[in-house]
Each structure stands twice: as structure tokens, then as C-alpha cells.
Design a protein around this motif. Structure first.
Motif, mmCIF file in Angstrom:
data_model
loop_
_atom_site.group_PDB
_atom_site.id
_atom_site.type_symbol
_atom_site.label_atom_id
_atom_site.label_comp_id
_atom_site.label_asym_id
_atom_site.label_seq_id
_atom_site.Cartn_x
_atom_site.Cartn_y
_atom_site.Cartn_z
ATOM 1 N N ARG A 130 1.114 -1.144 0.170
ATOM 2 C CA ARG A 130 0.395 0.058 -0.015
ATOM 3 C C ARG A 130 0.606 1.450 0.403
ATOM 4 N NH1 ARG A 130 -5.419 -0.060 1.225
ATOM 5 N NH2 ARG A 130 -5.691 1.675 1.664
ATOM 6 N N THR A 173 -5.325 4.077 -6.414
ATOM 7 C CA THR A 173 -6.213 4.893 -6.189
ATOM 8 C C THR A 173 -5.764 6.222 -6.068
ATOM 9 O OG1 THR A 173 -7.507 3.821 -3.721
ATOM 10 C CG2 THR A 173 -7.344 5.964 -4.031
ATOM 11 N N ARG A 227 -2.040 7.865 6.732
ATOM 12 C CA ARG A 227 -3.085 7.271 6.192
ATOM 13 C C ARG A 227 -2.511 6.489 4.891
ATOM 14 N NH1 ARG A 227 -7.263 10.831 3.639
ATOM 15 N NH2 ARG A 227 -9.030 9.254 3.813
ATOM 16 N N SER A 228 -2.943 5.225 4.302
ATOM 17 C CA SER A 228 -2.611 4.285 3.288
ATOM 18 C C SER A 228 -3.761 3.960 3.042
ATOM 19 C CB SER A 228 -2.609 3.200 4.265
ATOM 20 O OG SER A 228 -3.063 1.800 4.885
ATOM 21 N N PHE A 229 -3.296 4.174 1.134
ATOM 22 C CA PHE A 229 -4.134 3.766 0.388
ATOM 23 C C PHE A 229 -3.426 2.479 -1.076
ATOM 24 C CE2 PHE A 229 -3.169 8.426 1.160
ATOM 25 C CZ PHE A 229 -5.278 8.380 1.810
ATOM 26 N N ASP A 230 -4.948 2.632 -1.626
ATOM 27 C CA ASP A 230 -4.381 0.528 -2.290
ATOM 28 C C ASP A 230 -4.290 1.772 -4.050
ATOM 29 O OD1 ASP A 230 -6.601 0.706 -4.534
ATOM 30 O OD2 ASP A 230 -7.790 0.625 -2.762
ATOM 31 N N ALA A 250 -9.373 9.079 -3.682
ATOM 32 C CA ALA A 250 -9.327 9.818 -1.853
ATOM 33 C C ALA A 250 -10.116 11.084 -1.787
ATOM 34 C CB ALA A 250 -7.502 9.297 -1.690
ATOM 35 N N SER A 257 -15.172 5.808 -5.133
ATOM 36 C CA SER A 257 -14.461 5.662 -4.240
ATOM 37 C C SER A 257 -12.935 5.744 -4.775
ATOM 38 C CB SER A 257 -14.855 4.718 -3.073
ATOM 39 O OG SER A 257 -14.495 3.527 -3.863
ATOM 40 N N ARG A 258 -12.474 5.455 -5.603
ATOM 41 C CA ARG A 258 -11.147 5.853 -6.815
ATOM 42 C C ARG A 258 -10.642 6.959 -6.587
ATOM 43 N NH1 ARG A 258 -9.244 1.265 -6.109
ATOM 44 N NH2 ARG A 258 -10.311 1.175 -4.883
ATOM 45 N N LEU A 293 -4.937 9.984 -5.787
ATOM 46 C CA LEU A 293 -4.986 10.887 -4.982
ATOM 47 C C LEU A 293 -4.038 12.473 -5.172
ATOM 48 C CD1 LEU A 293 -1.858 8.280 -3.681
ATOM 49 C CD2 LEU A 293 -3.998 8.043 -3.233
#
Length: 245
Positions: A51, A179, A173-176, A239, A236-237, A181
Motif C-alpha cells: 500500500r 486509488t 494514511r494508507s491507500f491501495d 481519495a 471511492s477511487r 490521490l
């Protein structure tokens, strides 16, 4: 013989004690270095190596000769997982309060994915010149300077809205990797204008934004930037921000 064994035992204890003292001192020194590094780069624990992680640096580290020429500075520490194939975009013009709509000049760039995980420092600074902002950004070894937006010079410090994906007073914070950003968006709310794009009406403001997005989402990103909604796109893609200033 007993005296020799006793002497060896005493020497072993002395040697062990000196080693323990050195290790204690070394651990103390390392702890101070880690604390200093975390203060400079932000504290970040990586729980999932696949991530993306982001944390804002509370006190940006800027050389004095640079700090004297800028009015606002933000810095973020970014963990980039191995193989993450992404692009970056920075631009000024007109933006909306929500989403990544942008109309105006911008620049985008990408590179080859790194096979190893990296920790990158993102720096974004503003300098007021007449009724515009000169924006400098540096990330991943590349840098650029652009003019973002016009604003009310007298009300600049009070009126500027800032949206960020991470805040220094919050946990990282973490994101896949799939996503989009929008790391930083800023606009002047006193410059509101109504606009209609693709049959939708919304309000735009003089401002700008800095975005990272996966190359696989480039087509969708370009549509979203123009105010269009890609077919079957999951909101939701993109952030969402954590704070306004």
C-alpha cells in the motif's frame, strides 16, 4: 588454578560490562537519530508493504536561503511500494471544492516503476507575486515551478482553503495502488464562479492541485479532470481529504 579461574571470571565480567555500556550508549544514540528522523520526515509504520502511505511533516525542513523567499510550505513523507506505476500532475487555474476537476495550465509526468520500495519527500511551496502564486514542487527527484491562481492579496492568509490527504496531527494514511490521490488542493473561495460541464452545474474557484494517480487510471483521471464522469466509475477511487486550513 582457582585464582586463574577467578581472574578469568572477573575479566569476563569487566568485558561484558563494558560491552553492555557501549551497547546502551549506541542504542541511546540510535534512538535520538530515529527521533530526529521522525521529527523531520514524519513517523510512519508500514503495516502492508503493497500500500501507499502518506504523512504530513509537522515542521517542514527548508534551507534558510529558501525559506526567506516562500510564504507557505507543505511537506509530506510518502512510502511508495515496489512496482507502483504512477504519474504525477500539478496545475493551476480553476478547481472545484470536491473532486479533481481542473481547468487551466498543468504539467504531468511519469517514470518506470521502481522494483524496490522507496520513501519520497514531497515539498510544495507558495510564493506571492503581485496577484498570483508561484508554486514550486519537488517529488521523487524531479521538480517544477508553475503559476497557480490569482487571489486577493490582502486576504490571502485568511481566505485560502487548503485540502490535504494527510495532516500532521493525525496518523499516517494508507491507500491501495488503484486509488487517485489528490495530495494537496488549494483555492480562494472569494473567486467563486458557476460553471456547467457535461450537463452538470457546479462552482469553481481560482486555485490548483497536486495529484498522484496510477497509470492504469490515466484515461479516467483525464475525464475527471475535465468534469466528466467515466462510465462505471467508482467515486471511492478518488481519495478524500482529511482537513481544510
Amino acid at each position: 588454578m582457582k585464582h586463574a579461574l577467578r581472574l578469568l571470571l572477573i575479566l569476563a565480567l569487566i568485558l561484558g560490562g563494558s560491552v553492555l555500556i557501549r551497547l546502551t550508549r549506541e542504542n541511546g544514540r540510535l534512538a535520538k537519530e530515529i527521533a530526529q528522523l521522525e521529527a523531520e520526515l514524519g513517523r510512519m509504520s508500514i503495516d502492508d508493504a503493497d500500500r501507499i502511505y502518506l504523512v504530513e511533516i509537522e515542521t517542514p525542513q527548508v534551507p534558510p536561503e529558501v525559506a526567506s523567499h516562500v510564504d507557505r510550505v507543505w511537506q509530506f513523507r510518502c512510502y511508495i511500494p515496489p512496482g507502483y506505476d504512477f504519474m504525477r500532475m500539478s496545475g493551476g487555474g480553476r478547481v472545484a471544492e470536491n473532486g479533481i476537476y481542473h481547468s487551466g495550465s498543468f504539467g504531468s509526468s511519469g517514470g518506470s516503476p521502481n522494483p524496490e520500495a522507496t520513501h519520497e519527500l514531497l515539498t510544495i511551496s507558495f510564493q506571492k507575486k503581485d496577484n498570483r502564486l508561484v508554486v514550486f514542487d519537488c517529488f521523487g527527484g524531479s521538480a517544477g515551478t508553475t503559476s497557480w491562481h490569482r487571489f486577493n492579496h490582502e486576504q490571502f492568509d485568511d481566505s485560502l482553503v487548503v485540502q490535504k490527504l494527510a495532516a500532521s496531527n493525525q496518523r499516517p494514511r494508507s491507500f491501495d495502488q488503484d486509488t487517485i490521490l489528490p495530495l494537496l488542493k488549494t483555492y480562494d473561495p472569494s473567486t467563486a464562479e458557476k460553471k456547467e460541464v457535461a450537463g452538470k452545474k457546479f462552482t469553481t474557484y481560482a486555485g490548483g492541485l497536486f495529484v498522484l494517480f496510477p497509470k492504469t487510471r490515466e484515461s479516467e483521471f483525464n475525464q475527471l479532470r475535465k468534469g466528466e464522469t467515466p462510465s462505471d466509475f467508482d467515486p471511492s477511487r478518488v481519495a478524500s481529504e482529511v482537513s481544510d486550513e
